[in-house]
Design an enzyme around this catalytic site. Structure first.
Site, PDB file in Angstrom:
ATOM      1  N   MET A  72       9.853  -3.010  -5.033  1.00 45.56           N
ATOM      2  CA  MET A  72       8.635  -2.832  -4.240  1.00 45.56           C
ATOM      3  C   MET A  72       8.985  -2.445  -2.802  1.00 45.56           C
ATOM      4  O   MET A  72       9.597  -3.224  -2.078  1.00 45.56           O
ATOM      5  CB  MET A  72       7.798  -4.111  -4.270  1.00 45.56           C
ATOM      6  CG  MET A  72       7.414  -4.526  -5.684  1.00 45.56           C
ATOM      7  SD  MET A  72       6.373  -6.000  -5.749  1.00 45.56           S
ATOM      8  CE  MET A  72       4.826  -5.362  -5.090  1.00 45.56           C
ATOM      9  N   GLY A 128       6.719  -1.553  -0.532  1.00 49.30           N
ATOM     10  CA  GLY A 128       5.579  -1.756   0.363  1.00 49.30           C
ATOM     11  C   GLY A 128       4.600  -0.608   0.295  1.00 49.30           C
ATOM     12  O   GLY A 128       3.533  -0.650   0.910  1.00 49.30           O
ATOM     13  N   GLY A 129       4.949   0.428  -0.470  1.00 47.43           N
ATOM     14  CA  GLY A 129       4.071   1.587  -0.637  1.00 47.43           C
ATOM     15  C   GLY A 129       3.131   1.424  -1.819  1.00 47.43           C
ATOM     16  O   GLY A 129       3.258   0.505  -2.629  1.00 47.43           O
ATOM     17  N   ASP A 172       2.761   3.381  -4.490  1.00 48.54           N
ATOM     18  CA  ASP A 172       3.287   3.715  -5.822  1.00 48.54           C
ATOM     19  C   ASP A 172       3.932   2.516  -6.499  1.00 48.54           C
ATOM     20  O   ASP A 172       3.621   2.187  -7.654  1.00 48.54           O
ATOM     21  CB  ASP A 172       4.292   4.867  -5.722  1.00 48.54           C
ATOM     22  CG  ASP A 172       3.637   6.187  -5.329  1.00 48.54           C
ATOM     23  OD1 ASP A 172       2.448   6.376  -5.652  1.00 48.54           O
ATOM     24  OD2 ASP A 172       4.309   7.019  -4.707  1.00 48.54           O
ATOM     25  N   SER A 173       4.833   1.841  -5.811  1.00 44.96           N
ATOM     26  CA  SER A 173       5.498   0.692  -6.426  1.00 44.96           C
ATOM     27  C   SER A 173       4.528  -0.465  -6.632  1.00 44.96           C
ATOM     28  O   SER A 173       4.686  -1.260  -7.568  1.00 44.96           O
ATOM     29  CB  SER A 173       6.697   0.252  -5.584  1.00 44.96           C
ATOM     30  OG  SER A 173       6.326  -0.035  -4.254  1.00 44.96           O
ATOM     31  N   CYS A 204      20.843   6.991  -3.107  1.00 45.63           N
ATOM     32  CA  CYS A 204      20.115   5.731  -3.022  1.00 45.63           C
ATOM     33  C   CYS A 204      19.610   5.309  -4.397  1.00 45.63           C
ATOM     34  O   CYS A 204      19.741   4.152  -4.794  1.00 45.63           O
ATOM     35  CB  CYS A 204      18.953   5.851  -2.044  1.00 45.63           C
ATOM     36  SG  CYS A 204      18.063   4.304  -1.793  1.00 45.63           S
ATOM     37  N   CYS A 221      14.910   8.111   4.789  1.00 45.63           N
ATOM     38  CA  CYS A 221      14.327   6.993   5.519  1.00 45.63           C
ATOM     39  C   CYS A 221      15.072   6.662   6.800  1.00 45.63           C
ATOM     40  O   CYS A 221      14.470   6.202   7.766  1.00 45.63           O
ATOM     41  CB  CYS A 221      14.271   5.767   4.617  1.00 45.63           C
ATOM     42  SG  CYS A 221      15.880   5.233   3.962  1.00 45.63           S
TER      43      CYS A 221
END
Length: 362
Positions: free
Chosen positions: A9, A11-12, A14-15, A103, A202
């Site tokens: 997760m 914080g967006g 989509d997740s 990543c 990011c």
């Protein structure tokens, strides 16, 4: 007893929706956020990037609203070694890296995957736009494009092996639009339902890779010459790491006609510019190749190919060389093939495989 899923997760939205869908499907879910780097260590403001306290709190609130336990895993050391240092080394060697692939490979599908195993989870779940299926004839696990082709992220997931595919879920792969995802988030009352999408890289928030690398390493990269393909000096560049193959804007030159970066001569610290012809490659060589629907073929295969995340697919043939590397031959010469990027092969919506570009052949 229900199967356990570890939800990555960010914080967006989509997740968050991926987590909700897994809960609704009856899985025993654990929400986790990976802390990947310290913003201040990279000289980054807290305001416009992921890995902020705000993102963590958004993820925590969503997990709480779904009745899920939630944890933050500190993976900063691994992220520095596996993603940031690879990013820097590729630029220093004259290539163009794709840290989003690193990543996903080393953090989500290696580090987090191992943590999920240790916690007794059957699956890891992310908010990626892609699909996983199983071939009923061979039993092999397949990676496919998302239904929403505008958001498809299969390009950055080409490295997934059979075991990882078997134990990974991408719940958003079947959605046809991002708006459907946001509407579902609003239905659940998620605080991040209308949150903007995060940027691609990011840890480089202002898009200036050169500044980031100099800050992070403490090194400075000397100015040098812009030259044309015949060696004529056209002007001065501001450090060779600041340029990438195919670049036209931001050169800081007053030229009679548009010119593009076609080569970086690291030995002589020259950035080579062309009006166009030298920007095209007939073939490329890729290594560290991962084949998904079948083992490495013993004959050339017809595919469509992407050489960058946002590139258009083009028809080509791919064959495995004696040393295990793969040669891709384009039907029509391809523009701006860059060492360090991934080449990903497709057959319709099926990801055939992919690897890292190590040579472009004109």
């Amino acid at each position: 007893m229900s199967e356990k899923a570890l939800i990555a997760m960010s914080g967006g939205v989509d997740s968050s929706v991926a987590a909700a869908l897994m809960k609704e499907a009856g899985y025993d879910c654990i929400g986790v956020t990976m802390k990947l780097y310290n913003n201040e260590d990279a000289g980054i403001s807290r305001a416009h990037t992921c890995c902020t306290l705000e993102d963590t709190e958004d993820a925590r609130q969503v997990a709480a609203s779904l009745g899920m336990p939630y944890y933050v895993f500190n993976f900063t050391d691994d992220f520095g070694k596996q993603v940031i240092e690879r990013f820097i080394k590729t630029y220093e060697a004259g290539g163009t890296p794709n840290p989003c692939i690193d990543c996903n490979r080393y953090m989500k599908h290696e580090k987090l995957y191992k943590r999920a195993e240790a916690l007794g989870c059957d699956f890891i779940v992310t908010g990626h736009y892609a699909r996983i299926a199983q071939d009923p004839e061979t039993g092999r696990w397949l990676l496919k494009k998302a239904r929403n082709l505008a958001k498809d992220q299969s390009y950055v997931l080409y490295f997934l092996n059979q075991k990882q595919l078997e134990h990974t879920k991408f719940p958003l792969g079947e959605f046809h639009s991002k708006e459907e995802v946001r509407e579902l988030a609003e239905k659940h009352g998620f605080i991040n339902a209308r949150k903007h999408d995060s940027q691609d890289i990011c840890f480089v928030v202002n898009g200036d890779y050169g500044d980031f690398i100099e800050r992070y390493t403490g090194k400075s990269f000397a100015p040098g010459n812009f030259v044309d393909t015949e060696g004529h000096v056209l002007g001065q560049h501001k450090g060779i790491i600041r340029y990438t193959i195919g670049q036209r804007k931001g050169l800081g030159l007053a030229l009679k006609q548009p010119m593009y970066v076609c080569e970086k001569d690291m030995e002589h610290n020259n950035v080579v510019l062309t009006t166009g012809p030298e920007l095209y490659s007939r073939q490329l060589i890729a290594d560290h190749f991962n084949w998904i629907p079948y083992d490495a073929p013993d004959h050339p295969v017809r595919v469509t190919v992407k050489t960058r995340y946002k590139a258009k697919e083009v028809p080509a043939s791919a064959e495995v060389l004696e040393d295990g590397r793969v040669r891709v031959t384009f039907d029509t010469p391809e523009r701006a093939v860059a060492i360090g990027q991934a080449v990903v092969l497709y057959d319709g919506d099926l990801v055939v495989g992919g690897g890292t570009i190590v040579k472009a052949i004109r």
